[in-house]
Design an enzyme around this catalytic site. Structure first.
Site, PDB file in Angstrom:
ATOM      1  N   ASN A 242       0.876  -1.181   0.000  1.00 12.69           N
ATOM      2  CA  ASN A 242       0.000   0.000   0.000  1.00 12.69           C
ATOM      3  C   ASN A 242       0.911   1.227   0.000  1.00 12.69           C
ATOM      4  OD1 ASN A 242      -1.816   2.035   0.484  1.00 12.69           O
ATOM      5  ND2 ASN A 242      -2.258   1.439   2.605  1.00 12.69           N
TER       6      ASN A 242
ATOM      7  N   LYS B 103       0.107   4.215  -0.305  1.00 19.58           N
ATOM      8  CA  LYS B 103      -0.583   5.395   0.246  1.00 19.58           C
ATOM      9  C   LYS B 103      -0.392   6.599  -0.697  1.00 19.58           C
ATOM     10  CE  LYS B 103       0.245   3.546   4.805  1.00 19.58           C
ATOM     11  NZ  LYS B 103       0.087   3.741   6.248  1.00 19.58           N
TER      12      LYS B 103
ATOM     13  N   HIS C 215      -9.531   0.985   4.889  1.00 21.02           N
ATOM     14  CA  HIS C 215      -8.255   1.234   5.569  1.00 21.02           C
ATOM     15  C   HIS C 215      -8.489   2.189   6.740  1.00 21.02           C
ATOM     16  CE1 HIS C 215      -4.161   2.548   6.348  1.00 21.02           C
ATOM     17  NE2 HIS C 215      -3.774   1.453   5.718  1.00 21.02           N
TER      18      HIS C 215
ATOM     19  N   GLU D  98      -6.882   4.620   7.812  1.00 23.32           N
ATOM     20  CA  GLU D  98      -6.691   6.054   7.525  1.00 23.32           C
ATOM     21  C   GLU D  98      -7.948   6.643   6.900  1.00 23.32           C
ATOM     22  OE1 GLU D  98      -2.979   5.601   5.445  1.00 23.32           O
ATOM     23  OE2 GLU D  98      -2.029   5.078   7.344  1.00 23.32           O
TER      24      GLU D  98
ATOM     25  N   GLU E 130      -5.464  -4.967  10.672  1.00 20.36           N
ATOM     26  CA  GLU E 130      -4.522  -3.862  10.802  1.00 20.36           C
ATOM     27  C   GLU E 130      -4.809  -3.080  12.083  1.00 20.36           C
ATOM     28  OE1 GLU E 130      -2.523  -2.930   6.853  1.00 20.36           O
ATOM     29  OE2 GLU E 130      -4.092  -1.464   7.177  1.00 20.36           O
TER      30      GLU E 130
ATOM     31  N   GLY F 179       2.250   2.342  10.754  1.00 20.84           N
ATOM     32  CA  GLY F 179       3.201   3.442  10.580  1.00 20.84           C
ATOM     33  C   GLY F 179       3.879   3.884  11.868  1.00 20.84           C
TER      34      GLY F 179
ATOM     35  N   SER G 127       3.318  -1.995  10.594  1.00 19.29           N
ATOM     36  CA  SER G 127       4.772  -2.039  10.847  1.00 19.29           C
ATOM     37  C   SER G 127       5.351  -3.425  10.579  1.00 19.29           C
ATOM     38  CB  SER G 127       5.075  -1.565  12.271  1.00 19.29           C
ATOM     39  OG  SER G 127       4.634  -0.221  12.436  1.00 19.29           O
TER      40      SER G 127
END
Ligand code: PEP
Length: 256
Positions: A9, A11, A99, A101, A171, A177, A217
């Site tokens: 991904n 992003k 996701h 985010e 996730e 991240g 991560s």
């Protein structure tokens, strides 16, 4: 036996030149290793403007193209949105939906994601559906309840055949991240729980075939341990997918 699956991904990163270079490096490194393509599926999910560039770079190779989001309508007055029809037309095989985010920064709800999942599947895309708890939810011991409610909210109304085309990605939000990955035990617990939910709602056959990726991560150092858990079928990789050598190391761990 479920095949391992490693998806990158990207992003909102790269530019046109870097997208072409990175995709070419991944393709070259992947096809150079005999046996990897039999053991691991690989997908690259660049930003929308670079889908065409990456489509060219992966053409004729075993590396698939994916997008990071889509709208639930096929076309119409939705300024700034991209439809699943367009993604399929551009050569996408996969689309990441839900996701964290998008859930937390753009306010996407399970109900909206459910519409997107159905639209993507109707347009022959395989969905990578992300679910995961926040740090507070984990600290309050609500991880499994959150996973259950996100999974149900995003997948309800699907047929068994449709669910068989959904890849789940666990996730944990606190791991994305941050450099703080879930331990292999935490990942295994969440993945086994998600598989039990798939079994409950769609039957054991579908559950046995559903790939469940870990994301958060995941890097070359922790990939061997995480990817060897029985219910961890691969990884959704953010940061480490922006470096071909690191991404290929994670694929190598999946191919073992
Ligand atoms: C992600 O964005 O899906 C992700 C897992 O990011 P990272 O690998 O950087 O934690």
């Amino acid at each position: 036996m479920r095949k391992k699956f490693v998806a990158g991904n990207w992003k909102m990163n790269t530019d046109a030149a870097r997208a072409a270079e990175l995709a070419a490096q991944v393709v070259a490194g992947f096809v150079a290793q005999p046996g990897w393509a039999e053991k691991v599926q690989v997908a690259l999910c660049p930003p929308f403007p670079y889908l065409g560039i990456v489509a060219q770079a992966v053409k004729g190779s075993p590396v698939h193209l994916g997008a990071q989001n889509c709208h639930h309508e096929a076309s119409g007055a939705y300024t700034g949105e991209v439809s699943p029809v367009m993604l399929h037309d551009t050569g996408c095989h996969y689309v990441i939906l839900g996701h964290s985010e998008r859930r937390h920064k753009m306010g996407e709800t399970d109900a909206q994601i459910n519409l997107k999942v159905k639209a993507a599947l109707q347009n022959n895309l395989t969905v990578i559906l992300c679910v995961g708890e926040t740090l507070t939810e984990r600290q309050e011991q609500r991880t499994l309840a959150v996973l259950q409610s996100q999974f149900h909210g995003c997948c309800h109304g699907l047929s068994r055949d449709a669910m068989a085309k959904v890849v789940l990605a666990y996730e944990p939000v606190w791991a994305i991240g941050t450099g703080h990955n879930a331990t292999p035990e935490q990942a295994q617990e969440a993945h086994a729980f998600l598989r039990s939910r798939v079994s409950e709602e769609f039957g054991p056959d579908v559950a046995g075939r559903t790939q469940i990726l870990y994301g958060g991560s995941l890097v070359p150092d922790n990939a061997p341990q995480l990817l060897s858990q029985p219910d961890v079928d691969g990884g959704l990789i953010g940061g480490a997918s922006l470096d071909a050598a690191r991404f290929l190391k994670i694929i190598e761990a999946g191919a073992r």
